[in-house]
Design an enzyme around this catalytic site. Structure first.
Site, mmCIF file in Angstrom:
data_model
loop_
_atom_site.group_PDB
_atom_site.id
_atom_site.type_symbol
_atom_site.label_atom_id
_atom_site.label_comp_id
_atom_site.label_asym_id
_atom_site.label_seq_id
_atom_site.Cartn_x
_atom_site.Cartn_y
_atom_site.Cartn_z
ATOM 1 N N ASP A 284 -2.729 5.882 6.930
ATOM 2 C CA ASP A 284 -3.038 7.165 7.563
ATOM 3 C C ASP A 284 -3.880 6.865 8.809
ATOM 4 O OD1 ASP A 284 -3.461 9.906 7.879
ATOM 5 O OD2 ASP A 284 -5.027 10.008 6.403
ATOM 6 N N GLU B 206 0.852 -1.201 0.000
ATOM 7 C CA GLU B 206 0.000 0.000 0.000
ATOM 8 C C GLU B 206 0.884 1.246 0.000
ATOM 9 O OE1 GLU B 206 -2.401 1.611 -0.692
ATOM 10 O OE2 GLU B 206 -3.954 1.733 0.845
ATOM 11 N N ASP B 207 0.351 2.347 -0.533
ATOM 12 C CA ASP B 207 1.124 3.588 -0.590
ATOM 13 C C ASP B 207 1.333 4.189 0.801
ATOM 14 O OD1 ASP B 207 -1.567 4.252 -0.294
ATOM 15 O OD2 ASP B 207 -1.610 5.744 -1.890
ATOM 16 N N PHE C 49 -0.099 16.361 3.873
ATOM 17 C CA PHE C 49 -0.653 15.735 2.678
ATOM 18 C C PHE C 49 0.397 15.732 1.586
ATOM 19 C CE2 PHE C 49 -3.140 15.390 -1.183
ATOM 20 C CZ PHE C 49 -3.987 14.351 -0.845
ATOM 21 N N ARG D 172 0.076 11.572 -9.621
ATOM 22 C CA ARG D 172 0.548 10.206 -9.357
ATOM 23 C C ARG D 172 1.809 9.880 -10.157
ATOM 24 N NH1 ARG D 172 -3.664 7.447 -6.706
ATOM 25 N NH2 ARG D 172 -5.760 7.928 -7.400
HETATM 26 P P1 IMP Z 1 -6.586 5.625 5.637
HETATM 27 O O1 IMP Z 1 -7.689 4.677 5.261
HETATM 28 O O2 IMP Z 1 -7.095 6.795 6.432
HETATM 29 O O3 IMP Z 1 -5.400 4.952 6.301
HETATM 30 O O4 IMP Z 1 -6.078 6.278 4.299
HETATM 31 C C1 IMP Z 1 -5.371 5.549 3.375
HETATM 32 C C2 IMP Z 1 -5.564 6.077 1.973
HETATM 33 O O5 IMP Z 1 -5.760 7.499 1.977
HETATM 34 C C3 IMP Z 1 -4.318 5.858 1.171
HETATM 35 O O6 IMP Z 1 -4.372 4.635 0.486
HETATM 36 C C4 IMP Z 1 -4.299 7.030 0.219
HETATM 37 O O7 IMP Z 1 -5.026 6.739 -0.943
HETATM 38 C C5 IMP Z 1 -5.009 8.139 0.969
HETATM 39 N N1 IMP Z 1 -4.049 9.068 1.610
HETATM 40 C C6 IMP Z 1 -3.739 9.180 2.921
HETATM 41 N N2 IMP Z 1 -2.844 10.156 3.140
HETATM 42 C C7 IMP Z 1 -2.569 10.669 1.923
HETATM 43 C C8 IMP Z 1 -1.670 11.709 1.468
HETATM 44 O O8 IMP Z 1 -0.937 12.367 2.240
HETATM 45 N N3 IMP Z 1 -1.662 11.938 0.135
HETATM 46 C C9 IMP Z 1 -2.427 11.252 -0.761
HETATM 47 N N4 IMP Z 1 -3.254 10.262 -0.382
HETATM 48 C C10 IMP Z 1 -3.330 9.987 0.947
#
Ligand code: IMP
Length: 177
Positions: free
Chosen positions: A105, A101-102, A155, A168
């Site tokens: 968060d 995963e990227d 972000f 991207r």
């Molecule tokens: P989570 O479900 O809150 O952990 O968010 C995860 C997803 O939110 C990641 O797979 C990203 O697609 C997006 N995301 C979270 N932080 C960022 C950021 O700083 N930049 C771009 N996408 C983000």
């Protein structure tokens, strides 16, 4: 799209990203039996660049699967809801699985995906590799097994990560001041 690429500051240069991903791949190689196959699951779309870079350096036999999930939409904060576009996975009975995963968060997306995979796919082992760990934003109990960079609550875009679907393709990680 309200943001302009002129206002984007470089946070991590391409060479730094590539070097760190290579050392992360070494870490992953040393954590597995290299004779056993590994199924990599790419979480689209954000993980696409990390996934292709990381997989080049893995030394065990590798299979690739793809799922598509989102919790951000066009905002810079998690919507708190999962949108799943494609969760078609084969039965990975008795396989070693590594989710790629990227960024983690709040942890919402990965908490959902890890539970889904453990319930549906009867894998032998499920681990998680992320390019970025935004530890300070965590709301769900998700701890990556492998993480390339820890970052604070900003972000970021580039190298697969987007804002409103853009950026991207950048080969570096940037942020808007
Ligand atoms: P989570 O479900 O809150 O952990 O968010 C995860 C997803 O939110 C990641 O797979 C990203 O697609 C997006 N995301 C979270 N932080 C960022 C950021 O700083 N930049 C771009 N996408 C983000």
């Amino acid at each position: 799209m309200e943001k302009d690429i002129k206002d984007l500051k470089v946070l991590i240069k391409p060479s730094e990203l590539k070097d760190r991903i290579k050392t992360l791949a070494d870490e992953i190689n040393s954590n597995y039996n290299l004779d056993e196959p590994l199924t990599l699951i790419c979480v689209l779309r954000g993980a696409v660049m990390f996934f292709s870079e990381l997989s080049k350096y893995l030394k065990m036999p590798v299979k690739m699967e793809f799922v598509s999930l989102s919790s951000y939409g066009d905002a810079q904060k998690s919507s708190g809801k999962i949108k799943s576009f494609n969760l078609n996975l084969p039965n990975m009975h008795d396989e070693n699985v590594l989710i790629v995963e990227d960024i983690v968060d709040t942890g919402l997306t990965l908490d959902f995906l890890i539970k889904f995979i453990k319930m549906k796919c009867s894998a032998k082992d499920v681990k998680l590799a992320v390019l970025f760990d935004k530890k300070c934003a965590r709301k769900y109990d998700v701890i990556p097994d492998f993480s390339a960079f820890e970052i604070d609550d900003k972000f970021i875009v580039g190298f697969g990560l987007d804002y409103c679907g853009y950026y991207r393709n950048l080969d570096y990680i940037g942020y808007f001041e």
